[in-house]
Each structure stands twice: as structure tokens, then as C-alpha cells.
Write an enzyme that holds these catalytic residues in place. Structure first.
Site, PDB file in Angstrom:
ATOM      1  N   TYR A 101      40.507   5.077  42.462  1.00  0.00           N
ATOM      2  CA  TYR A 101      41.915   5.369  42.197  1.00  0.00           C
ATOM      3  C   TYR A 101      42.728   4.075  42.097  1.00  0.00           C
ATOM      4  O   TYR A 101      42.530   3.138  42.844  1.00  0.00           O
ATOM      5  CB  TYR A 101      42.485   6.255  43.322  1.00  0.00           C
ATOM      6  CG  TYR A 101      43.671   7.060  42.843  1.00  0.00           C
ATOM      7  CD1 TYR A 101      43.520   8.344  42.346  1.00  0.00           C
ATOM      8  CD2 TYR A 101      44.940   6.499  42.850  1.00  0.00           C
ATOM      9  CE1 TYR A 101      44.592   9.059  41.872  1.00  0.00           C
ATOM     10  CE2 TYR A 101      46.030   7.216  42.376  1.00  0.00           C
ATOM     11  CZ  TYR A 101      45.856   8.495  41.900  1.00  0.00           C
ATOM     12  OH  TYR A 101      46.927   9.197  41.421  1.00  0.00           O
ATOM     13  N   GLU A 134      50.796   7.811  46.361  1.00  0.00           N
ATOM     14  CA  GLU A 134      49.617   8.107  45.544  1.00  0.00           C
ATOM     15  C   GLU A 134      48.323   7.811  46.285  1.00  0.00           C
ATOM     16  O   GLU A 134      47.287   8.425  46.024  1.00  0.00           O
ATOM     17  CB  GLU A 134      49.673   7.193  44.311  1.00  0.00           C
ATOM     18  CG  GLU A 134      49.634   7.938  43.035  1.00  0.00           C
ATOM     19  CD  GLU A 134      49.652   7.036  41.831  1.00  0.00           C
ATOM     20  OE1 GLU A 134      50.446   6.070  41.796  1.00  0.00           O
ATOM     21  OE2 GLU A 134      48.881   7.326  40.910  1.00  0.00           O
ATOM     22  N   LYS A 153      39.214   5.421  28.705  1.00  0.00           N
ATOM     23  CA  LYS A 153      39.848   6.000  29.874  1.00  0.00           C
ATOM     24  C   LYS A 153      40.191   7.480  29.662  1.00  0.00           C
ATOM     25  O   LYS A 153      40.649   7.889  28.604  1.00  0.00           O
ATOM     26  CB  LYS A 153      41.148   5.246  30.166  1.00  0.00           C
ATOM     27  CG  LYS A 153      41.702   5.607  31.524  1.00  0.00           C
ATOM     28  CD  LYS A 153      43.161   5.835  31.586  1.00  0.00           C
ATOM     29  CE  LYS A 153      43.484   6.822  32.692  1.00  0.00           C
ATOM     30  NZ  LYS A 153      42.767   6.638  33.947  1.00  0.00           N
TER      31      LYS A 153
END
Ligand code: ATP
Ligand code: MG
Ligand code: MG
Ligand code: MG
Length: 503
Positions: A340, A374, A435
């Protein structure tokens, strides 16, 4: 080496000069809870430590000073020589407290970690976040009382108090979020506060030959993965994208000959299973696929907002599939590594060739990440697991952000420098795979949109309606402190759809 889980993964604490006590611990984190109290001259400290079996490692004491630490450090080897002649501290909390004895608040400028800390000294409360604020920390202060917690909902009943320099929290007037990379130094009697910034994203860009840039990225990421792998086999959440595949490859190399564990999530509508399988096979990982039905995925929206305490609908969409995956994992507590956050310093979301636009996106994202939560460990913590993100290691971030944009987008590829750095340990098709966001690969954006349009929201107002749904969920599970299991996504969506004024 890091233990399976840090000594504590969160806390609620109160420093009182008036004999009061902190509120009931309403928290999403699912760990065991150890109550803990200390009385010193004129002041008491009451805490609830969220832990995984060894809460004593989460607090440290020296004379009249006490430190509570949730989370962990990744640069212990660098820090230990700063304390010559002493018995090496037995825990990260003891290490930070010893450094505080030498450097005071500036100790926090030394740390590379994923943590939130509260230090109590006579008349003084010091609150600190890691460079990225990756373990959220909230505070509420009135004269004679300081409350701190790693989840805002734990402080929701706090009355409006002293104005503090932190970030406001929606509809919680008495609560502030400690900014990323910040130390707040509070006088308990007055609530007066001084703020110190301990990290900021680099603004300058470094010009490097290709091979030097590639080498710097490889070394920094490898060190970050090594610091995050504990004595047990780690679990890597793997999409088959370059970010998580790189982490899995480096973790696998660290664990060899034992196989690393990997897991991929998909829904009944979309998955990246074939791409993840290519990587798992290449690395010889013990791989698992978890399919979450779309109705279950959408039912996890309240859990996602509950855990992340985030009101940004885009971020909630990224975090929803991961939350649903963590809640499905089961089994004993795991140390989870993710890929992440790589796209933020590398401009990975940016799908075109212009370098000014790429660096503008990097600057914008590095200016605005704070407060989005996040990277919060509560997403996995709500399922009893600990997650950590090597790309947001302080040293990795310093390297990635500061590379000139032409190393990030090069030879027609996004995240070029990362792809080049890992090309010797991953299959070619993985290295060149474009991506794909987790919200796209799992069909999350599409199914959340459909939920709204099925409820009568016009296509042009879906974005706005998503924001309203997330805010409404936040009000229920954070502001009102309700359990997400008692909040139905469908009812909230209908409520929002009915309230939309036709245009
Ligand atoms: P890329 O950004 O190039 O697509 P990526 O898929 O690894 O690479 P993201 O799409 O940004 O990265 O997703 C963020 C992280 O979330 C991943 O690195 C991975 O750890 C986790 N993740 C994403 N999708 C899945 C999935 N389908 N299953 C398991 N984990 C996932
Ligand atoms: Mg990514
Ligand atoms: Mg990403
Ligand atoms: Mg992806």
C-alpha cells in the site's frame, strides 16, 4: 527482529490532576485490553492498552516519567548506539523513553517507525506520531486533564476543551487529531500546547544516474521489508501488481527456505487472481485466494469507516476491499505486509507522460495525506491482525519522494524505478504489468456506484452521494459510537438517496 505483533497496537489514556478517569474504551481494535494505572504527585495516569499478550512491553518508566507506546520502531539498530554504556532497552517503549531522557522532544525526530506515543511527566503530557501519522492519535485537553487515544471514537464524549493545534475531527468538537510527524507538548494544568514538526516530505528532487536510483530504491525497500519481517512467516496481501509483488519477493527472500504466505482477494464480479498466481508460483509462496461476495463487500462499508475513521469517499473505496479481506482471514493474529501507498510518492495513479503533471500530483498527495488514515493499522486490527507498509517506511519515502520525476515515469512506464529495481526477482509480465487500483481490480468502485444508482441516485450525483454516505456512516459509527454490525449500508444509502435534492 520484530515480534509477531507489537506489544501494544493502540491505547486510550487519561492524565488527570482532578481525580477523574478516562471514558469507557469504545474502540474498533479487537485486541485484548489491559487496564493500567499509575499515581504520582498530584497526577494520575489511567490507560487501557490494546495488546496481543505482552502489554508490559508497551510502557516504560524512569523516575517520574512514563511512556506508553503503541506500534513499533524499524531503526532500533541505528538508535541503540545513541545510548552508550547502558543495558540495551528491552522494548521499543524503553528505548524511546531512554532517548527522551537524552533528547527530550527531539527524540521523536530520530525514529523511523509505525507508532503513537504518550509521555506523562509531572505537569506535562507529550503526544507523538510517526513521520506519516500512520498510527492515528487523537487528543482532548481541558485544564487539569489530557485524554489521548488511537481512535477518535474513544474520545467522542469529551467536552469541548482547549483549542489545540491538531486537525479537527468531524462533529467531535472536543477532539483533535495529532498531525503526522508531530510532537505536541502540553501543560496538563493549563492545556497550553507547543507543537514540533519531526518530519516533512522532501521538496527537493534528486538527479541520479539510472543505476544509482535503482540501487537506492532496492536497498531502501529491502531494508524496510527486513525490519518488518518478524520471527514468524509473514503474510503478504498480494494483488500481482508491482507494489505488492515487490514486497512479496523481498519478504520471500528474507524467509527462504521457508515459504512466505500470500493472500489475494477478489469478489464475485472481479479479481486479479491470475496475475497474483503468477507471482505466488514464481516465489513459491503458500498462496490463498479469498472471494468476497459483492453484497458482503458492501456490508463492510460501515466497518471500513469505523476502523479508518475517514470521511474521504475515494480513500474508503480503496480501503473497503482490504477491510473485507482482513475480516475474512480468520486464524491467529498475523503480521501482514502490504504494498500500500507506493503510488503516492511514485505518482503511480498518474496515467500519462507529462512530468510536470506527475510531480504536481506527487506534491499534492504528499501535502494532503495527513488525516486520511489510509495507513491505519485499525483496518486489520479490527480483525486482530497487525499490518505494516514498507513503502511508507521513513527512509523509503525519503528516497522515493525525492527522485526526479523522470525516474518515476521513464521509457513510457509508470513507477519505472521500482520496476527496474525488482526486475531480477519477479516474472517479466509482473514487472511490466500496468497499475490497477485495488478498488478497480475488485470491482468495488463499480459495485458501490451501482448500489447508489439502484437506489435512484442520478449518475451525475454518484460522487456527491458517496461522500454523503461515508459522512453518514462516520456519524453513526464514530460520532455516535455505534457498532458497524448494527448499521446497515442499504439503509444509509436509502436515507442519502431520499435526501438528495433533485436538480
Ligand atoms: P499497482 O499499484 O501497480 O496496481 P498493487 O496492486 O500492489 O500495485 P495497489 O493496487 O495500489 O498496489 O493496492 C494497494 C495494496 O493493497 C497492494 O499493494 C496490496 O498489498 C493490496 N491489494 C490490492 N489489491 C489486492 C488484492 N486483490 N488482494 C490482496 N491484496 C491486494
Ligand atoms: Mg499500488
Ligand atoms: Mg496504491
Ligand atoms: Mg493494484
Amino acid at each position: 527482529m520484530a515480534p509477531t505483533l507489537p506489544a501494544a497496537v493502540g491505547f486510550l489514556a487519561g492524565i488527570h490532576q482532578d481525580g477523574g478517569r478516562p471514558p469507557q474504551p469504545v474502540l474498533a481494535t479487537a485486541s485484548s485490553r489491559a487496564p493500567w494505572t499509575q499515581h504520582t504527585a498530584g497526577q494520575s495516569l489511567h490507560a487501557v492498552l490494546l495488546h496481543s499478550g505482552a502489554p508490559d512491553g508497551a510502557h516504560a518508566h524512569a523516575r517520574d516519567t512514563t511512556l506508553l507506546l503503541a506500534g513499533e520502531l524499524y531503526n532500533r539498530e541505528q538508535l541503540l548506539p545513541l545510548l552508550p554504556g547502558r543495558t540495551p532497552p528491552g522494548s521499543d517503549a524503553a528505548l524511546v523513553l531512554a532517548l527522551f531522557g537524552t533528547y527530550d522532544v527531539h527524540a521523536f525526530r530520530l525514529l523511523n517507525g509505525r507508532f503513537a506515543a504518550l509521555l506523562a511527566a509531572p505537569g506535562r503530557a507529550v503526544l507523538a506520531t510517526d513521520h506519516a501519522g500512520s498510527l492515528p492519535l487523537y487528543v482532548s485537553a481541558t485544564p487539569g486533564r489530557v485524554l489521548a487515544a488511537t481512535e477518535a471514537k474513544a474520545l467522542r464524549a469529551a467536552p469541548p476543551g482547549q483549542p489545540l493545534p491538531g486537525r479537527p475531527v468531524r462533529r467531535l468538537a472536543g477532539v483533535r487529531q495529532v498531525p503526522a510527524g508531530t510532537v505536541l507538548d502540553l501543560g496538563v494544568a493549563t492545556g497550553r500546547c507547543t507543537s514540533h514538526r519531526t518530519w516533512a516530505p522532501p521538496l527537493a528532487r534528486r538527479v541520479l544516474p539510472e543505476e544509482d536510483a535503482v540501487e537506492a530504491v532496492r536497498r531502501a525497500l529491502d531494508d524496510a521489508v527486513r525490519a518488518r519481517v518478524g520471527p514468524d512467516v509473514p503474510l503478504v496481501v498480494l494483488s500481482g501488481g508491482i507494489d505488492s509483488s515487490s514486497v512479496a519477493a523481498l519478504a520471500a527472500a528474507r524467509c527462504r527456505p521457508a515459504p512466505v504466505d500470500t493472500v489475494s482477494m477478489g469478489t464475485d464480479e472481479a479479481d486479479e487472481f491470475p496475475q497474483a498466481r503468477v507471482v505466488a508460483r514464481h516465489l513459491g509462496s503458500a498462496h490463498r485466494e479469498v472471494t468476497v461476495p459483492t453484497d458482503e463487500l458492501l456490508r463492510r462499508l460501515p466497518h471500513t469507516v469505523w476502523a479508518a475513521e475517514c470521511t474521504d469517499p475515494d480513500i474508503v473505496e480503496y480501503l473497503l476491499p482490504l477491510t473485507a479481506l482482513y475480516l475474512r482471514l480468520g486464524g491467529p493474529a498475523r503480521r501482514i505486509l502490504t504494498g500500500y501507498g507506493a503510488d503516492i510518492p511514485l505518482g503511480g495513479m498518474h496515467r500519462e507522460d507529462r512530468l510536470p503533471a506527475l510531480d504536481t500530483a506527487v506534491c499534492h498527495d504528499m501535502d494532503t495525506y495527513d488525516g486520511l488514515n489510509e495507513l491505519t493499522p485499525v483496518l486489520s486490527g479490527a480483525a486482530g491482525h497487525w499490518s505494516t507498509h514498507p513503502y511508507w517506511d521513513r527512509d523509503v519515502l525519503d528516497v522515493l519522494v525525492s527522485l526526479e520525476a523522470g525516474l518515476k515515469r521513464r521509457h513510457g512506464r509508470d513507477k519505472w524505478v521500482l520496476r527496474a529495481a525488482l526486475r531480477d526477482v519477479l516474472p517479466h509480465e509482473t514487472v511490466v504489468r500496468p497499475k490497477l487500483g485495488v478498488h478497480e481490480g475488485s470491482g468495488t468502485t463499480a459495485s458501490f456506484t451501482r448500489l447508489l444508482t439502484d437506489a435512484g441516485v442520478p449518475a451525475g450525483r454518484v460522487r456527491h452521494a458517496k461522500r454523503l454516505v461515508v459522512q453518514e456512516l462516520f456519524d453513526r459509527v464514530v460520532v455516535e459510537g455505534r457498532h458497524p454490525g448494527d448499521v446497515a449500508t442499504g439503509a444509509v444509502v436509502e436515507h442519502v438517496a431520499a435526501g438528495l435534492v433533485p436538480r
